[in-house]
Enzyme design. Structure first.
Site, PDB file in Angstrom:
ATOM      1  N   GLY A  18       0.836  -1.212   0.000  1.00  0.00           N
ATOM      2  CA  GLY A  18       0.000   0.000   0.000  1.00  0.00           C
ATOM      3  C   GLY A  18       0.866   1.256   0.000  1.00  0.00           C
ATOM      4  O   GLY A  18       1.875   1.309   0.697  1.00  0.00           O
ATOM      5  N   ARG A  79       0.940  -4.919  -5.685  1.00  0.00           N
ATOM      6  CA  ARG A  79       1.080  -6.177  -4.938  1.00  0.00           C
ATOM      7  C   ARG A  79       1.375  -7.233  -6.008  1.00  0.00           C
ATOM      8  O   ARG A  79       0.735  -7.259  -7.055  1.00  0.00           O
ATOM      9  CB  ARG A  79      -0.194  -6.485  -4.185  1.00  0.00           C
ATOM     10  CG  ARG A  79      -0.566  -5.332  -3.221  1.00  0.00           C
ATOM     11  CD  ARG A  79      -1.395  -5.797  -2.057  1.00  0.00           C
ATOM     12  NE  ARG A  79      -2.109  -4.683  -1.450  1.00  0.00           N
ATOM     13  CZ  ARG A  79      -1.676  -3.990  -0.394  1.00  0.00           C
ATOM     14  NH1 ARG A  79      -0.530  -4.286   0.176  1.00  0.00           N
ATOM     15  NH2 ARG A  79      -2.399  -3.007   0.104  1.00  0.00           N
ATOM     16  N   ASP A 110       5.694  -5.344   6.160  1.00  0.00           N
ATOM     17  CA  ASP A 110       6.259  -6.666   6.469  1.00  0.00           C
ATOM     18  C   ASP A 110       6.345  -7.577   5.238  1.00  0.00           C
ATOM     19  O   ASP A 110       7.329  -8.288   5.055  1.00  0.00           O
ATOM     20  CB  ASP A 110       5.383  -7.379   7.512  1.00  0.00           C
ATOM     21  CG  ASP A 110       5.685  -6.889   8.922  1.00  0.00           C
ATOM     22  OD1 ASP A 110       6.675  -6.164   9.095  1.00  0.00           O
ATOM     23  OD2 ASP A 110       4.920  -7.251   9.831  1.00  0.00           O
ATOM     24  N   THR A 132       4.155   2.340   5.687  1.00  0.00           N
ATOM     25  CA  THR A 132       2.747   1.917   5.827  1.00  0.00           C
ATOM     26  C   THR A 132       2.014   2.865   6.757  1.00  0.00           C
ATOM     27  O   THR A 132       2.570   3.288   7.776  1.00  0.00           O
ATOM     28  CB  THR A 132       2.620   0.478   6.359  1.00  0.00           C
ATOM     29  OG1 THR A 132       1.239   0.226   6.663  1.00  0.00           O
ATOM     30  CG2 THR A 132       3.433   0.225   7.621  1.00  0.00           C
ATOM     31  N   ASP A 134      -0.301   1.940   8.582  1.00  0.00           N
ATOM     32  CA  ASP A 134      -0.900   1.124   9.657  1.00  0.00           C
ATOM     33  C   ASP A 134      -0.102   1.115  10.976  1.00  0.00           C
ATOM     34  O   ASP A 134      -0.635   0.678  11.997  1.00  0.00           O
ATOM     35  CB  ASP A 134      -1.058  -0.330   9.192  1.00  0.00           C
ATOM     36  CG  ASP A 134      -1.938  -0.463   7.963  1.00  0.00           C
ATOM     37  OD1 ASP A 134      -2.729   0.463   7.699  1.00  0.00           O
ATOM     38  OD2 ASP A 134      -1.825  -1.485   7.260  1.00  0.00           O
TER      39      ASP A 134
HETATM   40  P1  ADP Z   1       3.115  -4.756   2.860  1.00  0.00           P
HETATM   41  O1  ADP Z   1       4.484  -4.729   2.294  1.00  0.00           O
HETATM   42  O2  ADP Z   1       2.517  -3.400   3.024  1.00  0.00           O
HETATM   43  O3  ADP Z   1       3.016  -5.639   4.091  1.00  0.00           O
HETATM   44  P2  ADP Z   1       1.922  -6.872   1.271  1.00  0.00           P
HETATM   45  O4  ADP Z   1       1.825  -7.847   2.388  1.00  0.00           O
HETATM   46  O5  ADP Z   1       0.805  -6.796   0.289  1.00  0.00           O
HETATM   47  O6  ADP Z   1       2.133  -5.381   1.747  1.00  0.00           O
HETATM   48  O7  ADP Z   1       3.268  -7.208   0.477  1.00  0.00           O
HETATM   49  C1  ADP Z   1       3.693  -6.403  -0.611  1.00  0.00           C
HETATM   50  C2  ADP Z   1       4.374  -7.266  -1.630  1.00  0.00           C
HETATM   51  O8  ADP Z   1       5.539  -7.876  -1.044  1.00  0.00           O
HETATM   52  C3  ADP Z   1       3.558  -8.446  -2.134  1.00  0.00           C
HETATM   53  O9  ADP Z   1       2.644  -8.092  -3.133  1.00  0.00           O
HETATM   54  C4  ADP Z   1       4.668  -9.340  -2.680  1.00  0.00           C
HETATM   55  O10 ADP Z   1       5.126  -8.850  -3.920  1.00  0.00           O
HETATM   56  C5  ADP Z   1       5.770  -9.133  -1.647  1.00  0.00           C
HETATM   57  N1  ADP Z   1       5.705 -10.199  -0.649  1.00  0.00           N
HETATM   58  C6  ADP Z   1       4.783 -10.382   0.319  1.00  0.00           C
HETATM   59  N2  ADP Z   1       5.008 -11.514   1.017  1.00  0.00           N
HETATM   60  C7  ADP Z   1       6.122 -12.065   0.456  1.00  0.00           C
HETATM   61  C8  ADP Z   1       6.864 -13.261   0.717  1.00  0.00           C
HETATM   62  N3  ADP Z   1       6.509 -14.099   1.678  1.00  0.00           N
HETATM   63  N4  ADP Z   1       7.932 -13.502  -0.044  1.00  0.00           N
HETATM   64  C9  ADP Z   1       8.303 -12.650  -1.028  1.00  0.00           C
HETATM   65  N5  ADP Z   1       7.637 -11.517  -1.327  1.00  0.00           N
HETATM   66  C10 ADP Z   1       6.567 -11.223  -0.611  1.00  0.00           C
HETATM   67  O1  F6P Z   2      -1.645  -1.356   4.591  1.00  0.00           O
HETATM   68  C1  F6P Z   2      -2.281  -0.154   4.252  1.00  0.00           C
HETATM   69  C2  F6P Z   2      -3.739  -0.411   3.963  1.00  0.00           C
HETATM   70  O2  F6P Z   2      -4.345   0.819   3.569  1.00  0.00           O
HETATM   71  C3  F6P Z   2      -4.523  -1.039   5.096  1.00  0.00           C
HETATM   72  O3  F6P Z   2      -4.888  -0.115   6.089  1.00  0.00           O
HETATM   73  C4  F6P Z   2      -5.676  -1.635   4.341  1.00  0.00           C
HETATM   74  O4  F6P Z   2      -6.206  -2.754   5.023  1.00  0.00           O
HETATM   75  C5  F6P Z   2      -5.046  -2.076   3.050  1.00  0.00           C
HETATM   76  O5  F6P Z   2      -3.871  -1.309   2.889  1.00  0.00           O
HETATM   77  C6  F6P Z   2      -5.912  -1.921   1.846  1.00  0.00           C
HETATM   78  O6  F6P Z   2      -5.238  -2.454   0.763  1.00  0.00           O
HETATM   79  P1  F6P Z   2      -5.703  -2.309  -0.757  1.00  0.00           P
HETATM   80  O7  F6P Z   2      -5.057  -1.067  -1.268  1.00  0.00           O
HETATM   81  O8  F6P Z   2      -5.150  -3.523  -1.416  1.00  0.00           O
HETATM   82  O9  F6P Z   2      -7.187  -2.233  -0.765  1.00  0.00           O
END
Ligand code: ADP
Ligand code: F6P
Length: 327
Positions: A18, A79, A110, A132, A134
């Site tokens: 995000g 993502r 994360d 983030t 959050d």
């Molecule tokens: P955030 O980074 O905000 O936690 P996401 O969990 O959607 O958001 O992760 C962002 C991107 O990081 C994912 O779309 C993917 O490309 C990568 N990612 C997430 N989890 C993994 C993982 N276990 N291993 C490798 N890449 C990952």
């Molecule tokens: O991690 C930031 C955030 O805005 C969260 O607060 C929310 O749950 C999520 O991303 C929404 O994600 P998306 O942009 O995929 O709808």
């Protein structure tokens, strides 16, 4: 530079997950600090997806002018589910090498750190920055975008409160945060909400909220603001049930993506600038597989695995204060 460390000539930068206000300030800091350190910079568009698609552009100091005040991320974000696959991660590291990228800064949460860890495993020196709204990253007390998001939400909730009083209504306002209640906690306190519902604490005893609304109305309160966290959700159906039980008109407002946009606050611009510079410096020193955080007034860095294994909870004292002040 540490003895035996790989010399970094070109670094890549990407934003992932995000978007968050302040990401542009971090990008600007990385580009300008790297060039100041004699290192070239390549911007990778649209997160890990853009890396796989080789959407890679050279970045100069002028490319990051006039962005510090802008929300979102000039690089775009995405993502990318397939980045979890080992063969895809290996291909991404090959793409980095093909473009001469020997170091990488990843701004995200994360999930993005897991991807950063994979790049580091495949020989690309990688540093993560906490981006983030959050605030749900355990190794840091500050994440890029949280301050802007809570200020945006706080201003919106103040506005809802005006109309709540005029109409003598109950208003539920749902704020973002995925499974974390930090935005709800901060707004709940800052907006003087009558009820603050956090996913980490909520007991689903709706009758207590109903009793609270009735008691407050008897005491002469004209408004009733409930800040509900996204991790609990269901604000619209909650409003219907509360209205039926209390006889008081109840409305739900889901603030949604407005919390993720907008011009970053001074704090987000400043901290993101320092963190971006810090990440670039440790990358240039030869460090890899680390994330930058802010703890007890200091900018610090941790091994990614160590950071991902840390736990974070709503501070109990802050939670108790939020409950007491809302009565
Ligand atoms: P955030 O980074 O905000 O936690 P996401 O969990 O959607 O958001 O992760 C962002 C991107 O990081 C994912 O779309 C993917 O490309 C990568 N990612 C997430 N989890 C993994 C993982 N276990 N291993 C490798 N890449 C990952
Ligand atoms: O991690 C930031 C955030 O805005 C969260 O607060 C929310 O749950 C999520 O991303 C929404 O994600 P998306 O942009 O995929 O709808």
């Amino acid at each position: 530079m540490a003895q035996g460390a790989k010399e970094i000539k070109t670094i890549g930068i990407l934003t992932s997950g995000g978007d968050a206000p302040g990401m542009n300030a971090a990008i600007r800091a990385v580009v300008r600090k790297a060039i100041g350190n004699g290192v070239k910079v390549k911007g990778i568009k649209k997160g890990y997806q853009g890396l796989l698609n080789e959407e890679i552009v050279d970045m100069e100091k002028k490319d990051v002018s006039d962005i510090i005040q802008r929300g979102g991320t000039i690089l775009g974000t995405a993502r990318c589910t397939e980045f979890k696959l080992p063969e895809v991660q290996e291909r991404a590291a090959e793409i980095c090498r093909k473009h001469g990228i020997d170091g990488m800064v990843v701004i995200g949460g994360d999930g993005s750190y897991r991807g950063a860890q994979a790049l580091a495993r495949h020989g690309i020196n990688t540093i993560g920055l906490p981006g983030t709204i959050d605030l749900d990253i355990a190794c840091t007390e500050y994440t890029i975008g949280f301050d802007t998001a809570v200020n945006t939400a706080m201003q919106a909730i103040d506005k809802v409160r005006d109309t709540s009083s005029s109409h003598e209504r109950c208003n539920i306002i749902e704020v973002m945060g995925r499974n974390a209640g930090y935005i709800a906690l901060w707004c709940g306190v800052a907006n003087g909400a009558e009820d603050i519902l956090l996913p980490e604490k909520y007991d689903f005893k709706e009758q207590n909220i109903i009793n609270n609304i009735i008691t407050n109305r008897k005491r002469g309160k004209t408004h009733h603001i409930i800040v509900n966290a996204e991790g609990i959700g269901h604000s619209t159906s909650m409003a219907r049930r509360i209205e039926a039980a209390t006889g008081i008109e109840t409305r739900a407002t889901i603030l949604g993506y407005m919390q993720r946009g907008g011009s970053p606050t001074c704090k987000d611009r400043f901290y993101a600038s320092i963190m971006g510079s810090y990440a670039t410096d440790i990358l240039c020193e030869g460090k890899s597989n680390r994330v930058v955080g802010y703890q007890k007034g200091q900018f610090v860095d941790f091994d990614i695995e160590e950071a991902l294994n840390m736990q974070k909870q709503i501070p109990e004292y802050q939670y108790q204060v939020s409950r007491l002040l809302s009565q």
